[in-house]
Scaffold this active site. Structure first.
Site, PDB file in Angstrom:
ATOM      1  N   ASP A 195       0.701  -1.339   0.048  1.00 45.12           N
ATOM      2  CA  ASP A 195      -0.078  -0.225   0.135  1.00 45.12           C
ATOM      3  C   ASP A 195       0.880   1.364  -0.224  1.00 45.12           C
ATOM      4  O   ASP A 195       2.006   1.282   0.117  1.00 45.12           O
ATOM      5  CB  ASP A 195      -1.147   0.017   0.915  1.00 45.12           C
ATOM      6  CG  ASP A 195      -0.291  -0.100   2.425  1.00 45.12           C
ATOM      7  OD1 ASP A 195       1.007  -0.052   2.506  1.00 45.12           O
ATOM      8  OD2 ASP A 195      -1.081  -0.107   3.535  1.00 45.12           O
ATOM      9  N   HIS A 196       0.177   2.458  -0.135  1.00 47.94           N
ATOM     10  CA  HIS A 196       0.889   3.779  -0.072  1.00 47.94           C
ATOM     11  C   HIS A 196       1.750   4.157  -0.851  1.00 47.94           C
ATOM     12  O   HIS A 196       3.041   4.350  -0.859  1.00 47.94           O
ATOM     13  CB  HIS A 196       1.300   4.040   1.278  1.00 47.94           C
ATOM     14  CG  HIS A 196       0.198   4.004   2.423  1.00 47.94           C
ATOM     15  ND1 HIS A 196       0.526   4.577   3.747  1.00 47.94           N
ATOM     16  CD2 HIS A 196      -0.911   3.675   2.418  1.00 47.94           C
ATOM     17  CE1 HIS A 196      -0.482   4.587   4.291  1.00 47.94           C
ATOM     18  NE2 HIS A 196      -1.604   4.071   3.506  1.00 47.94           N
ATOM     19  N   TYR A 197       1.630   3.670  -2.273  1.00 48.68           N
ATOM     20  CA  TYR A 197       2.300   3.924  -3.264  1.00 48.68           C
ATOM     21  C   TYR A 197       2.545   5.467  -4.127  1.00 48.68           C
ATOM     22  O   TYR A 197       3.403   5.932  -4.650  1.00 48.68           O
ATOM     23  CB  TYR A 197       2.218   2.944  -4.710  1.00 48.68           C
ATOM     24  CG  TYR A 197       2.524   1.539  -4.467  1.00 48.68           C
ATOM     25  CD1 TYR A 197       3.603   1.082  -4.419  1.00 48.68           C
ATOM     26  CD2 TYR A 197       1.449   0.605  -3.773  1.00 48.68           C
ATOM     27  CE1 TYR A 197       3.927  -0.509  -4.264  1.00 48.68           C
ATOM     28  CE2 TYR A 197       1.826  -0.567  -3.665  1.00 48.68           C
ATOM     29  CZ  TYR A 197       2.905  -1.203  -3.701  1.00 48.68           C
ATOM     30  OH  TYR A 197       3.074  -2.484  -3.616  1.00 48.68           O
TER      31      TYR A 197
END
Length: 233
Positions: free
Chosen positions: A146-148
């Protein structure tokens, strides 16, 4: 076809295409068509009537899980002349083969990181002339999926900005040696501008424009002031 009335405008919603897999980024071509990404790795065109092209052939292999996959797409400001298309995507380290469990098991994911590249689409709907503009350092891969971040924005002055989330490694947002949790600024050919704020800071990545971010997924310029605004997911 429903009509909505807001404080600023009245507008109608029309569905142009259905059955897509997580559309993530989009840009409009000079001829009015739209190019867009589906996170599962498809890069497609859609005309004004909603007719979809087949996926572009030969795009990079992605690792799709949770927030990751094929992410943003943007056109060079002089696209009509040079044909450059910019994309970002998450993938595993070179030579790494993910296990089936790493695609779905809770709390278990393959190490991944974001690549930024540009290329062109030829008359046969093939991805060609590929150039990697950001090749992630080996120590920047993370096993969170996550959180790219990964939004693009051109400034019309030969630069493009792109965002990267901190991948749930919060300390990296404050670490100028890490690309995570940053907004980066590059020349449109991928080189580092000489006037970036940390280009002369020992140990810092010269591409960094701002740091301390969580998961920036929106970038835009205020047309009146020229200020760069970003939104954190």
């Amino acid at each position: 076809g429903h009509v909505f009335t807001s404080a600023k405008q009245t507008f109608k919603v029309e569905t142009l295409a259905k059955g897509l897999n997580q559309p993530w980024g989009a840009a409009f071509l000079p001829d009015g068509r739209m190019i867009f990404t589906e996170r599962s790795d498809q890069l497609r065109f859609m005309d004004k009537s909603g007719k979809l092209s087949a996926p572009v052939k030969g795009t990079p292999a992605v690792f799709e899980r949770q927030d990751g996959g094929l992410l943003d797409v943007a056109l060079h400001p002089d696209f009509a002349k040079n044909g450059w298309i910019y994309i970002s995507y998450s993938t595993v380290p070179p030579g790494y083969t993910p296990t089936p469990e790493e695609y779905k098991a809770p709390n278990l994911s393959a190490p991944t990181m974001t690549y930024v590249m540009r290329g062109k689409v030829n008359a046969n709907n093939e991805w060609v002339d590929q150039q990697i503009l950001f090749n992630p350092p080996a120590d920047s891969y993370r096993t969170s999926a996550d959180h790219y971040g990964s939004r693009f924005l051109f400034d019309g002055k030969g630069h493009f900005f792109w965002s990267m989330g901190e991948r749930h490694d919060y300390q990296m947002s404050q670490n100028l040696a890490s690309p995570l949790g940053k907004i980066h600024r590059l020349n449109d050919d991928g080189s580092i501008p000489s006037d970036n704020p940390f280009v002369h800071t020992p140990g810092a990545l010269g591409s960094i424009w701002t740091y301390g971010h969580r998961n920036p997924e929106g970038l835009s310029f205020d047309p009146a002031t020229g200020l760069l605004w970003e939104t954190e997911h």
